[in-house]
Design an enzyme around this catalytic site. Structure first.
Site, PDB file in Angstrom:
ATOM      1  N   LYS A 158     -38.097  18.413 -96.876  1.00  0.00           N
ATOM      2  CA  LYS A 158     -37.492  19.735 -97.086  1.00  0.00           C
ATOM      3  C   LYS A 158     -37.214  19.982 -98.581  1.00  0.00           C
ATOM      4  O   LYS A 158     -37.316  19.047 -99.385  1.00  0.00           O
ATOM      5  CB  LYS A 158     -36.200  19.817 -96.274  1.00  0.00           C
ATOM      6  CG  LYS A 158     -36.428  19.717 -94.758  1.00  0.00           C
ATOM      7  CD  LYS A 158     -35.110  19.931 -94.021  1.00  0.00           C
ATOM      8  CE  LYS A 158     -35.287  19.812 -92.520  1.00  0.00           C
ATOM      9  NZ  LYS A 158     -34.025  20.077 -91.799  1.00  0.00           N
ATOM     10  N   TYR A 218     -38.737  27.607 -86.760  1.00  0.00           N
ATOM     11  CA  TYR A 218     -37.384  27.367 -86.242  1.00  0.00           C
ATOM     12  C   TYR A 218     -36.999  28.368 -85.139  1.00  0.00           C
ATOM     13  O   TYR A 218     -35.804  28.599 -84.922  1.00  0.00           O
ATOM     14  CB  TYR A 218     -36.369  27.419 -87.384  1.00  0.00           C
ATOM     15  CG  TYR A 218     -36.342  26.157 -88.235  1.00  0.00           C
ATOM     16  CD1 TYR A 218     -36.211  24.900 -87.647  1.00  0.00           C
ATOM     17  CD2 TYR A 218     -36.421  26.226 -89.628  1.00  0.00           C
ATOM     18  CE1 TYR A 218     -36.177  23.745 -88.414  1.00  0.00           C
ATOM     19  CE2 TYR A 218     -36.378  25.063 -90.402  1.00  0.00           C
ATOM     20  CZ  TYR A 218     -36.249  23.837 -89.784  1.00  0.00           C
ATOM     21  OH  TYR A 218     -36.202  22.682 -90.547  1.00  0.00           O
ATOM     22  N   ASN A 270     -30.746  17.902 -94.862  1.00  0.00           N
ATOM     23  CA  ASN A 270     -30.958  16.565 -94.292  1.00  0.00           C
ATOM     24  C   ASN A 270     -32.352  16.012 -94.604  1.00  0.00           C
ATOM     25  O   ASN A 270     -32.916  15.251 -93.841  1.00  0.00           O
ATOM     26  CB  ASN A 270     -30.643  16.550 -92.785  1.00  0.00           C
ATOM     27  CG  ASN A 270     -31.559  17.462 -91.992  1.00  0.00           C
ATOM     28  OD1 ASN A 270     -32.362  18.182 -92.564  1.00  0.00           O
ATOM     29  ND2 ASN A 270     -31.451  17.413 -90.676  1.00  0.00           N
ATOM     30  N   HIS A 284     -37.847  16.837 -91.899  1.00  0.00           N
ATOM     31  CA  HIS A 284     -38.008  17.334 -90.522  1.00  0.00           C
ATOM     32  C   HIS A 284     -39.136  16.558 -89.858  1.00  0.00           C
ATOM     33  O   HIS A 284     -40.125  16.243 -90.499  1.00  0.00           O
ATOM     34  CB  HIS A 284     -38.363  18.828 -90.528  1.00  0.00           C
ATOM     35  CG  HIS A 284     -38.799  19.329 -89.184  1.00  0.00           C
ATOM     36  ND1 HIS A 284     -37.913  19.755 -88.234  1.00  0.00           N
ATOM     37  CD2 HIS A 284     -40.039  19.401 -88.611  1.00  0.00           C
ATOM     38  CE1 HIS A 284     -38.589  20.098 -87.137  1.00  0.00           C
ATOM     39  NE2 HIS A 284     -39.877  19.885 -87.344  1.00  0.00           N
ATOM     40  N   GLU A 307     -46.221  22.737 -84.241  1.00  0.00           N
ATOM     41  CA  GLU A 307     -45.877  22.720 -85.669  1.00  0.00           C
ATOM     42  C   GLU A 307     -47.097  22.394 -86.533  1.00  0.00           C
ATOM     43  O   GLU A 307     -47.295  22.990 -87.596  1.00  0.00           O
ATOM     44  CB  GLU A 307     -44.732  21.725 -85.904  1.00  0.00           C
ATOM     45  CG  GLU A 307     -43.437  22.219 -85.257  1.00  0.00           C
ATOM     46  CD  GLU A 307     -42.319  21.196 -85.221  1.00  0.00           C
ATOM     47  OE1 GLU A 307     -42.526  20.044 -85.663  1.00  0.00           O
ATOM     48  OE2 GLU A 307     -41.216  21.549 -84.748  1.00  0.00           O
TER      49      GLU A 307
HETATM   50  P1  CMP Z   1     -34.348  19.954 -88.342  1.00  0.00           P
HETATM   51  O1  CMP Z   1     -34.711  18.659 -87.707  1.00  0.00           O
HETATM   52  O2  CMP Z   1     -35.236  20.478 -89.413  1.00  0.00           O
HETATM   53  O3  CMP Z   1     -34.232  21.069 -87.190  1.00  0.00           O
HETATM   54  C1  CMP Z   1     -33.291  22.086 -87.203  1.00  0.00           C
HETATM   55  C2  CMP Z   1     -32.392  22.006 -88.379  1.00  0.00           C
HETATM   56  O4  CMP Z   1     -31.229  22.797 -88.287  1.00  0.00           O
HETATM   57  C3  CMP Z   1     -31.865  20.601 -88.525  1.00  0.00           C
HETATM   58  O5  CMP Z   1     -32.894  19.778 -88.963  1.00  0.00           O
HETATM   59  C4  CMP Z   1     -30.714  20.801 -89.484  1.00  0.00           C
HETATM   60  O6  CMP Z   1     -31.123  20.725 -90.833  1.00  0.00           O
HETATM   61  C5  CMP Z   1     -30.294  22.228 -89.167  1.00  0.00           C
HETATM   62  N1  CMP Z   1     -29.008  22.236 -88.515  1.00  0.00           N
HETATM   63  C6  CMP Z   1     -28.703  21.750 -87.330  1.00  0.00           C
HETATM   64  N2  CMP Z   1     -27.395  21.942 -87.061  1.00  0.00           N
HETATM   65  C7  CMP Z   1     -26.885  22.583 -88.128  1.00  0.00           C
HETATM   66  C8  CMP Z   1     -25.609  23.053 -88.451  1.00  0.00           C
HETATM   67  N3  CMP Z   1     -24.579  22.913 -87.621  1.00  0.00           N
HETATM   68  N4  CMP Z   1     -25.448  23.642 -89.641  1.00  0.00           N
HETATM   69  C9  CMP Z   1     -26.509  23.803 -90.480  1.00  0.00           C
HETATM   70  N5  CMP Z   1     -27.749  23.378 -90.217  1.00  0.00           N
HETATM   71  C10 CMP Z   1     -27.927  22.771 -89.054  1.00  0.00           C
END
Ligand code: CMP
Length: 143
Positions: free
Chosen positions: A9, A49, A112, A115, A126
């Protein structure tokens, strides 16, 4: 052979983590089938998403993922979808174990680092969203 979609990311790209992340997947024994540095449009972000549409964090998620380059990849290998998720660690880096990518490099759930597809259906969807068929190269190892 199973394939999965993995994406570093914008925070991972900004923090120069592409090399270390690719290295972990290579050393594990998976095969890189496709990779590109790219910007995600709002339209692609909303498709990628789509399942999170309506959630309170959806707008932040879309604006974050479109905020700078991502490094999109396809990796192949036995059980690669589940293995990659183990290697990434839990979605919230605060719950992710040390030794996992999010456990070692991340702090907050919004940023984070990485993905990875969560099921074979997501992986197919995807991969098709991010790559043309001709961009995906599966090959035999010389040794
Ligand atoms: P990802 O695995 O990319 O899939 C969905 C993303 O939403 C997840 O990683 C997080 O980065 C994001 N996400 C999930 N929960 C939250 C939250 N409570 N606040 C902000 N981002 C979130």
């Amino acid at each position: 052979m199973e394939k999965t979609f993995i994406m570093v990311k914008p925070d991972g790209v900004q923090r120069d983590l592409i090399g270390q992340i690719v290295e972990r997947f290579e050393k594990k024994g998976f095969q890189l089938n496709a990779a590109k540095l790219m910007l995600i449009t709002e339209e692609l972000a909303e498709k990628h998403y789509g399942e999170h549409k309506g959630k309170p964090f959806f707008n932040d998620l879309v604006s974050f993922i479109t905020s700078g380059p991502v490094f999109a990849m396809v990796w192949q290998g036995e059980n690669v979808i589940a293995s990659a998720r183990q290697m990434m660690g839990k979605t919230n880096p605060q719950d992710a174990l040390p030794g996992t990518i999010r456990g070692d490099f991340g702090v907050t759930v919004g940023k984070n680092i990485i993905h990875g597809s969560d099921s074979p259906e997501s992986a197919d969807r995807e991969i098709a969203l991010f790559f043309e068929k001709e961009e995906i190269l599966s090959y035999d190892k010389a040794n």
